[in-house]
Design a protein around this motif. Sequence first.
Motif, mmCIF file in Angstrom:
data_model
loop_
_atom_site.group_PDB
_atom_site.id
_atom_site.type_symbol
_atom_site.label_atom_id
_atom_site.label_comp_id
_atom_site.label_asym_id
_atom_site.label_seq_id
_atom_site.Cartn_x
_atom_site.Cartn_y
_atom_site.Cartn_z
ATOM 1 N N VAL A 1 173.335 75.984 88.957
ATOM 2 C CA VAL A 1 173.244 75.559 87.561
ATOM 3 C C VAL A 1 173.203 76.792 86.659
ATOM 4 N N ASN A 2 173.938 76.731 85.573
ATOM 5 C CA ASN A 2 174.047 77.802 84.578
ATOM 6 C C ASN A 2 174.719 79.067 85.108
ATOM 7 N N LYS A 3 175.442 78.968 86.190
ATOM 8 C CA LYS A 3 176.234 80.082 86.714
ATOM 9 C C LYS A 3 177.697 79.702 86.575
ATOM 10 N N SER A 4 178.578 80.697 86.577
ATOM 11 C CA SER A 4 180.004 80.396 86.440
ATOM 12 C C SER A 4 180.741 80.798 87.708
ATOM 13 N N ASN B 1 183.332 73.676 75.897
ATOM 14 C CA ASN B 1 182.413 74.820 75.939
ATOM 15 C C ASN B 1 182.008 75.189 77.360
ATOM 16 N N THR B 2 182.173 74.271 78.308
ATOM 17 C CA THR B 2 181.769 74.499 79.695
ATOM 18 C C THR B 2 182.946 74.828 80.594
ATOM 19 N N HIS B 3 184.113 74.248 80.336
ATOM 20 C CA HIS B 3 185.283 74.402 81.209
ATOM 21 C C HIS B 3 186.435 75.068 80.465
#
Length: 65
Positions: free
Chosen positions: A22-25, A53-55
């Motif tokens: 979670v919260n890592k890319s 904003n996420t992908h």
Amino acid sequence: MIVPPSIRGADGDLPDEITVLVNKSTLLECQVDGSPTPKISWIKDSQPLTPDNTHRLLSNGRTLQ
């Protein structure tokens, strides 16, 4: 000449599962071949992923970040 599509990961192998904290890319790459050139679609939970904003879709859709 029509060539059936083939799909492989960035390292030439398709993983069965990838875990991201979670919260890592992470970057997921999809290499395709075929004629005509196949269109790449990214799906999560049976729904198409769209850039937000996420992908992010990079490299003409070949990379999901």
